[in-house]
Design a protein around this motif. Structure first.
Motif, PDB file in Angstrom:
ATOM      1  N   VAL A  33       0.851  -1.189   0.000  1.00  0.00           N
ATOM      2  CA  VAL A  33       0.000   0.000   0.000  1.00  0.00           C
ATOM      3  C   VAL A  33       0.889   1.242   0.000  1.00  0.00           C
ATOM      4  O   VAL A  33       1.890   1.292   0.708  1.00  0.00           O
ATOM      5  N   ILE A  34       0.515   2.222  -0.826  1.00  0.00           N
ATOM      6  CA  ILE A  34       1.223   3.514  -0.802  1.00  0.00           C
ATOM      7  C   ILE A  34       0.239   4.572  -0.304  1.00  0.00           C
ATOM      8  O   ILE A  34      -0.794   4.814  -0.941  1.00  0.00           O
ATOM      9  N   LEU A  35       0.544   5.152   0.853  1.00  0.00           N
ATOM     10  CA  LEU A  35      -0.246   6.302   1.319  1.00  0.00           C
ATOM     11  C   LEU A  35       0.504   7.517   0.806  1.00  0.00           C
ATOM     12  O   LEU A  35       1.613   7.804   1.258  1.00  0.00           O
ATOM     13  N   PHE A  36      -0.091   8.204  -0.183  1.00  0.00           N
ATOM     14  CA  PHE A  36       0.589   9.324  -0.803  1.00  0.00           C
ATOM     15  C   PHE A  36       0.050  10.626  -0.245  1.00  0.00           C
ATOM     16  O   PHE A  36      -1.084  11.014  -0.526  1.00  0.00           O
ATOM     17  N   CYS A  37       0.854  11.294   0.545  1.00  0.00           N
ATOM     18  CA  CYS A  37       0.436  12.574   1.122  1.00  0.00           C
ATOM     19  C   CYS A  37       1.016  13.693   0.264  1.00  0.00           C
ATOM     20  O   CYS A  37       2.164  14.118   0.439  1.00  0.00           O
ATOM     21  N   GLY A  38       0.205  14.105  -0.683  1.00  0.00           N
ATOM     22  CA  GLY A  38       0.598  15.151  -1.627  1.00  0.00           C
ATOM     23  C   GLY A  38      -0.672  15.533  -2.341  1.00  0.00           C
ATOM     24  O   GLY A  38      -1.750  15.475  -1.755  1.00  0.00           O
ATOM     25  N   VAL A  39      -0.572  15.884  -3.626  1.00  0.00           N
ATOM     26  CA  VAL A  39      -1.791  16.201  -4.372  1.00  0.00           C
ATOM     27  C   VAL A  39      -2.092  15.084  -5.373  1.00  0.00           C
ATOM     28  O   VAL A  39      -1.287  14.170  -5.559  1.00  0.00           O
ATOM     29  N   HIS A  40      -3.268  15.190  -6.011  1.00  0.00           N
ATOM     30  CA  HIS A  40      -3.791  14.071  -6.793  1.00  0.00           C
ATOM     31  C   HIS A  40      -2.827  13.578  -7.872  1.00  0.00           C
ATOM     32  O   HIS A  40      -2.606  12.376  -8.007  1.00  0.00           O
ATOM     33  N   PHE A  41      -2.229  14.530  -8.636  1.00  0.00           N
ATOM     34  CA  PHE A  41      -1.387  14.064  -9.754  1.00  0.00           C
ATOM     35  C   PHE A  41      -0.187  13.262  -9.246  1.00  0.00           C
ATOM     36  O   PHE A  41       0.333  12.396  -9.952  1.00  0.00           O
ATOM     37  N   MET A  42       0.254  13.533  -8.033  1.00  0.00           N
ATOM     38  CA  MET A  42       1.404  12.803  -7.475  1.00  0.00           C
ATOM     39  C   MET A  42       1.008  11.372  -7.136  1.00  0.00           C
ATOM     40  O   MET A  42       1.728  10.415  -7.458  1.00  0.00           O
ATOM     41  N   ALA A  43      -0.154  11.222  -6.485  1.00  0.00           N
ATOM     42  CA  ALA A  43      -0.634   9.881  -6.137  1.00  0.00           C
ATOM     43  C   ALA A  43      -0.962   9.106  -7.416  1.00  0.00           C
ATOM     44  O   ALA A  43      -0.698   7.904  -7.526  1.00  0.00           O
ATOM     45  N   GLU A  44      -1.513   9.823  -8.403  1.00  0.00           N
ATOM     46  CA  GLU A  44      -1.858   9.185  -9.677  1.00  0.00           C
ATOM     47  C   GLU A  44      -0.591   8.675 -10.376  1.00  0.00           C
ATOM     48  O   GLU A  44      -0.581   7.577 -10.946  1.00  0.00           O
ATOM     49  N   THR A  45       0.476   9.464 -10.305  1.00  0.00           N
ATOM     50  CA  THR A  45       1.755   9.035 -10.904  1.00  0.00           C
ATOM     51  C   THR A  45       2.241   7.757 -10.221  1.00  0.00           C
ATOM     52  O   THR A  45       2.714   6.817 -10.889  1.00  0.00           O
ATOM     53  N   ALA A  46       2.112   7.716  -8.890  1.00  0.00           N
ATOM     54  CA  ALA A  46       2.529   6.509  -8.149  1.00  0.00           C
ATOM     55  C   ALA A  46       1.704   5.308  -8.595  1.00  0.00           C
ATOM     56  O   ALA A  46       2.232   4.197  -8.751  1.00  0.00           O
ATOM     57  N   LYS A  47       0.413   5.517  -8.833  1.00  0.00           N
ATOM     58  CA  LYS A  47      -0.456   4.414  -9.265  1.00  0.00           C
ATOM     59  C   LYS A  47      -0.094   3.960 -10.684  1.00  0.00           C
ATOM     60  O   LYS A  47      -0.084   2.762 -10.978  1.00  0.00           O
ATOM     61  N   ILE A  48       0.203   4.926 -11.545  1.00  0.00           N
ATOM     62  CA  ILE A  48       0.530   4.582 -12.940  1.00  0.00           C
ATOM     63  C   ILE A  48       1.728   3.623 -12.994  1.00  0.00           C
ATOM     64  O   ILE A  48       1.745   2.684 -13.784  1.00  0.00           O
ATOM     65  N   ILE A  49       2.701   3.858 -12.100  1.00  0.00           N
ATOM     66  CA  ILE A  49       3.882   2.971 -12.144  1.00  0.00           C
ATOM     67  C   ILE A  49       3.759   1.786 -11.188  1.00  0.00           C
ATOM     68  O   ILE A  49       4.643   0.934 -11.143  1.00  0.00           O
ATOM     69  N   ASN A  50       2.649   1.718 -10.448  1.00  0.00           N
ATOM     70  CA  ASN A  50       2.416   0.597  -9.524  1.00  0.00           C
ATOM     71  C   ASN A  50       0.992   0.070  -9.670  1.00  0.00           C
ATOM     72  O   ASN A  50       0.190   0.141  -8.729  1.00  0.00           O
ATOM     73  N   PRO A  51       0.651  -0.480 -10.853  1.00  0.00           N
ATOM     74  CA  PRO A  51      -0.748  -0.840 -11.093  1.00  0.00           C
ATOM     75  C   PRO A  51      -1.325  -1.882 -10.135  1.00  0.00           C
ATOM     76  O   PRO A  51      -2.522  -1.883  -9.898  1.00  0.00           O
ATOM     77  N   THR A  52      -0.476  -2.721  -9.561  1.00  0.00           N
ATOM     78  CA  THR A  52      -1.025  -3.776  -8.692  1.00  0.00           C
ATOM     79  C   THR A  52      -1.091  -3.341  -7.223  1.00  0.00           C
ATOM     80  O   THR A  52      -1.628  -4.051  -6.390  1.00  0.00           O
ATOM     81  N   LYS A  53      -0.551  -2.185  -6.922  1.00  0.00           N
ATOM     82  CA  LYS A  53      -0.566  -1.738  -5.527  1.00  0.00           C
ATOM     83  C   LYS A  53      -1.785  -0.859  -5.249  1.00  0.00           C
ATOM     84  O   LYS A  53      -2.362  -0.270  -6.167  1.00  0.00           O
ATOM     85  N   CYS A  54      -2.131  -0.784  -3.978  1.00  0.00           N
ATOM     86  CA  CYS A  54      -3.237   0.095  -3.575  1.00  0.00           C
ATOM     87  C   CYS A  54      -2.623   1.453  -3.219  1.00  0.00           C
ATOM     88  O   CYS A  54      -1.774   1.546  -2.328  1.00  0.00           O
TER      89      CYS A  54
END
Ligand code: 13P
Ligand code: SF4
Length: 322
Positions: free
Chosen positions: A67-88
């Motif tokens: 799990v990645i808890l991304f404390c930033g703004v949406h585009f930052m968390a979205e970038t993390a998701k784009i490179i980690n498709p199987t992670k929450c």
């Protein structure tokens, strides 16, 4: 130091050590907490990594947490998701947006590219944009690697730089590479003016002044150094000055004061305020971070074809700026 807050549930008051609870939940969830330099102090203190967009992207790319808890703004968390498709990937507040990202809606960029198809643009997108814009781009950059990315662009192509006109103009100055600039701005950094910055310089004549490249040219011209938030930390560590003026979002001062307690950091003022705050970055609170980790939401999700297309320019960036 963890904060004790009092919660009221069904009329009963009880104290919860939120920071300790977040640490425990993090272990249970096998989670990592990534926080941007502009987050509130309490969030920076519970994070595993605090950094700029580039550092956070590398951390997101290498984590083996589930799990990645991304404390930033949406585009930052979205970038993390784009490179980690199987992670929450969860973000404390889903409404934490960005004025730069909003300034470049994907349909407007698609229409512009279609209308200017004869220019055969090589599109460089500042990471402060949506997945839809990333999917229309050739490569992504951050303020930390923009110079490297622009220098690596094919010499025979016209470049379109989106969405920040100020960062784009700054990179043009540094690289001497001509680019067409999307007319977006960061609503926070354009609040600093030549007048407000001159005034603070007069009050602290010996203090060097460091500014973020999202500031206007009039402000950048008054700076001793223009750089990403991470490079500000390095600059301040290496500087022999005791007092340093920091012209960016005010959260940056928490990071600097924590890491360099021996120095005095002075926030750059705007015309109307002693410092500038990003209302989107400040939407995240420690309580919302706790809830996100507990409930595993709000979760970032993306249609797979969009994710796959948006991943290409991010991977290109990570390769180029290594
Ligand atoms: P940095 O990547 O320099 O931290 O900048 C991110 C940002 O949103 C600046 O407003
Ligand atoms: Fe976006 Fe500006 Fe806030 Fe950074 S400071 S997240 S660029 S609105």
């Amino acid at each position: 130091m963890s904060d004790i807050i009092t919660m009221v549930t069904a009329g009963i008051n009880y104290g919860i050590d939120l920071a300790a609870d977040i640490a425990e939940l993090k272990r249970e969830r096998n989670a990592v907490i990534l926080a941007h330099n502009y987050q509130v102090r309490e969030i920076q203190e519970v994070a595993d990594f605090v950094g700029d967009s580039l550092g956070l992207s590398y951390q997101a790319a290498k984590t083996d947490a589930e799990v990645i808890l991304f404390c930033g703004v949406h585009f930052m968390a979205e970038t993390a998701k784009i490179i980690n498709p199987t992670k929450c990937v969860v973000l404390p507040d889903l409404d934490a947006g960005c004025s730069l990202s909003e300034s470049c809606p994907p349909p407007a960029l698609a229409a512009f590219l279609k209308k200017n198809a004869h220019k055969n643009y090589y599109v460089i997108a500042y990471i402060n944009c949506s997945a839809g814009v990333k999917a229309l781009s050739d490569v992504i950059c951050t303020s930390g690697n923009a110079e490297t990315i622009v220098k690596a662009a094919p010499a025979d192509r016209n470049i379109l730089f989106v969405p920040d006109q100020n960062l784009g103009a700054w990179v043009m100055e540094r690289t001497r590479r001509k680019m067409d600039l999307w007319q977006g701005t960061c609503y926070v950094h354009v609040e600093f003016t030549a007048r407000s910055i001159r005034k603070i310089r007069e009050q602290h004549p010996a203090a060097p002044l460091v500014a973020h490249p999202e500031c206007t040219a009039a402000v950048r011209m008054l700076a001793d150094e223009v750089c990403s938030t991470e490079k500000m930390v390095t600059y301040c560590k290496e500087s022999s000055a005791k007092d340093i003026i920091i012209v960016t979002e005010a959260g940056m001062l928490h990071r600097l004061r924590r890491e360099i307690p021996s120095k005095n950091f002075i926030p750059g003022p705007t015309e109307h305020c002693a410092c500038a705050e990003c209302r989107f970055m400040k939407m995240n609170t420690l309580e919302k971070a706790f809830n996100a980790l507990r409930d595993l939401k709000p979760e970032i999700t993306l249609p797979e074809p969009l994710r796959v297309r948006a991943e290409l320019p991010i991977r290109r960036m990570l390769e180029l700026s290594r």
